[in-house]
Design an enzyme around this catalytic site. Structure first.
Site, short mmCIF file in Angstrom:
data_model
loop_
_atom_site.label_atom_id
_atom_site.label_comp_id
_atom_site.label_asym_id
_atom_site.label_seq_id
_atom_site.Cartn_x
_atom_site.Cartn_y
_atom_site.Cartn_z
N TRP A 157 0.80 -1.21 0.00
CA TRP A 157 0.00 0.00 0.00
C TRP A 157 0.83 1.27 0.00
CZ3 TRP A 157 1.77 2.44 4.21
CH2 TRP A 157 2.13 1.68 5.33
N ASN A 158 2.12 1.20 0.31
CA ASN A 158 2.88 2.44 0.49
C ASN A 158 3.24 3.11 -0.84
OD1 ASN A 158 4.69 0.24 0.09
ND2 ASN A 158 6.38 1.48 0.87
N PRO A 182 -3.21 -6.03 -5.45
CA PRO A 182 -2.81 -4.87 -4.65
C PRO A 182 -3.35 -5.02 -3.23
CG PRO A 182 -4.16 -4.28 -6.58
CD PRO A 182 -4.32 -5.74 -6.34
N GLY A 232 6.95 -6.16 0.32
CA GLY A 232 6.26 -6.08 1.59
C GLY A 232 7.17 -6.41 2.76
N GLU A 254 11.16 -8.01 -2.33
CA GLU A 254 11.70 -6.73 -1.88
C GLU A 254 11.09 -6.43 -0.53
OE1 GLU A 254 11.27 -3.51 -0.98
OE2 GLU A 254 12.19 -2.16 -2.43
N CYS A 288 10.26 1.65 2.10
CA CYS A 288 11.22 0.62 2.52
C CYS A 288 12.64 1.16 2.56
CB CYS A 288 11.15 -0.58 1.57
SG CYS A 288 9.57 -1.43 1.57
#
Length: 517
Positions: A157-158, A182, A232, A254, A288
């Protein structure tokens, strides 16, 4: 406040209708700034996931048969459509995630940059490569790149628009289909991007959207995939990696980070402070690769801290559909509560709060102030755990060796930043940090935006990479087509093997000297 005029009810209905769903269940999508419900998002079940894969496989067979030039023509049209209609995607991202408009716009630019890069690079990356075969002159061997099939893509979601569309782009160009999940909190903007792909000429059914909680449909996505792309948390990444391995399929993961920044004594403080503020608080700290740990020499720590805190206090926080705010909301109330709990734990255990540290209910239910802490110790949750919010800790160091050791003292290895006036010396320090992305005199953008180079994580920050040649080749299998022009590999029945061995050794030695083999 009201929704932007570019998101009428008809558009929202169209976007939710793109989800493959027969379950009858739904998820309430809310505007983050106000908490008000916008639309019901249909939820998929495992049977819907299987249906999505079947549809995508049928379309993929057609898509893969198209010449690369024809596939690239679709992506060129998509690129132009996104340039024309990108602000609608920006509006949808703001509605769903609460991010500042500046950040949402930059996210659309990531997709444009990735698309443009692979339009140019794909003919070279996917080109067949012919080599000499086992026997010079009379044999050849050709590497042929064939698509994996249908890729299971799970995006967070970011950065939903970028991680969905940018990760899908090389897979699609290489000839694959996509089943895309998503996050429930950020599906509408992704669906809009997919709708632009179809408008550009993508075969019907090639990209399928499924929605639902990971425990409900995640296993079905992996079990039906030919490859998995996941962005995530590290915990979820371990689960996906284990299941992909059990299924003997490849995956790219990732994952998280606890990213350090080292300020060397000769760094330009004006540039370093401005860059560090951006690297720490972009996307409200929900990145991240954003910086969560700052290391400054004791000689410059007081001045840097004073000026950095002043700059953080000047950050304009707000929830509006214009470009005024520097920083927006966190994505949800639970995320705000998580960030707040990390700060409260640190303060209860003796950390010093230099600025921020509180929610901003006057702005919206999920807003939290940009926060700077010091005197953070190992017993505090945020010392090692990824906070994923607008929170950063400042630490001192006595020597560069100590700074590097502190930067490396983490299970993560996604991103790192080093600032210094002597760029070669700063780069040398950066190369000593165990992270997949090293930025000299920048926080994160200079590495991540370099689309020609691969980007990935070390240690618990992930497996595999995106961008660069590897970011496309991972979505392909290599087929070795070997041709023998004349049969010279079979020995006659009366072969004198002693002479044959001597002859073979002599031939191999000769070919080595000539550089043939």
């Amino acid at each position: 406040m009201g929704l932007p005029s570019t998101t009428p009810a008809e558009l929202l209905t169209k976007l939710t209708g793109m989800v493959v769903s027969t379950s009858g269940c739904s998820h309430a999508v809310t505007e983050v700034y106000t908490g008000e419900q916008v639309v019901d998002l249909p939820q998929s079940d495992p049977v819907d996931v299987q249906t999505a894969y079947a549809t995508a496989r049928a379309a993929q067979a057609v898509w893969a048969s198209w010449p690369l030039k024809r596939r690239l023509a679709v992506m060129k049209r998509f690129h132009e459509l996104l340039l024309e209609c990108g602000l609608t995607a920006v509006d949808l991202m703001q509605i769903e995630t609460g991010k500042a408009r500046r950040m949402a716009f930059e996210e659309t630019c990531d997709v444009l940059m990735v698309t443009s890069h692979y339009i140019k690079a794909a003919p070279r990356i996917l080109k067949e490569r012919k080599h000499g075969g086992v026997v010079p002159i009379v044999s050849t061997s050709t590497e042929v790149r064939v698509p994996k099939g249908v890729v299971g893509l799970i995006s967070p979601w970011n950065f939903p628009f970028a991680t969905s569309l940018s990760d899908a782009m090389p897979a699609l160009i290489a000839g694959n289909g996509i089943v895309l999940k998503p996050d429930n909190k950020s599906t509408l903007n992704v669906a809009y991007g997919v709708s632009l792909l179809y408008e550009a000429g993508l075969p019907t059914g090639l990209v399928q959207l499924v929605c639902g909680q990971g425990p409900d449909i995640g296993s079905a996505i992996i079990d039906n995939a030919d490859y998995v792309m996941f962005t995530g948390s590290t915990a979820t990444g371990r689960t996906i990696g284990a299941q992909a391995g059990q299924n003997l399929i490849g995956c790219t993961l990732e994952l998280g980070g606890k990213n350090p920044l080292i300020l060397l004594d000769d760094a330009d403080l004006d540039e370093a402070i401005a860059g560090t503020v951006t690297a720490t608080f972009l996307n409200t700290g929900q990145a991240c690769m954003h910086i969560e740990r700052i290391y400054v020499s004791e000689k410059r720590r007081e001045e840097f801290t004073r000026r950095f805190v002043e700059a953080v206090r000047a950050i304009q926080v707000g929830g509006t559909y214009d470009f005024a705010p520097d920083m927006g909301s966190l994505v949800s109330v639970p995320q705000r509560e998580r960030v707040q709990s990390h700060v409260e734990d640190a303060l209860a255990k003796g950390a010093t709060l230099l600025t921020g540290g509180k929610p901003r209910p006057d702005l919206g239910p999920a807003f939290f102030e940009p926060t700077v802490l010091t005197d953070v110790t190992e017993d505090m949750v945020l010392a090692r755990t990824e906070t994923f919010g607008p929170v950063v800790s400042i630490y001192g160091y006595a020597s560069v060796e100590q700074a590097v050791a502190l930067a490396n003292d983490t299970e993560y290895g996604l991103n790192a930043s080093v600032w210094g006036g002597d760029r070669k010396a700063a780069e040398s320090v950066g190369r000593r940090i165990r992270a997949g992305n090293i930025n000299v005199n920048d926080g994160l953008a200079v590495s991540y935006a370099s689309k020609k180079s691969t980007s990935g994580g070390f240690k618990a920050s992930g497996v595999g990479s995106r961008h660069g040649d590897a970011g496309m080749l991972k979505y392909t299998d290599v087929q070795n087509v070997a041709v023998l022009k004349k049969q010279v590999l079979t020995n006659p029945p009366d072969t004198d093997w002693a002479k044959q061995v001597a002859k073979t050794v002599k031939g191999l030695r000769f070919m080595r000297k000539l550089g043939i083999r």
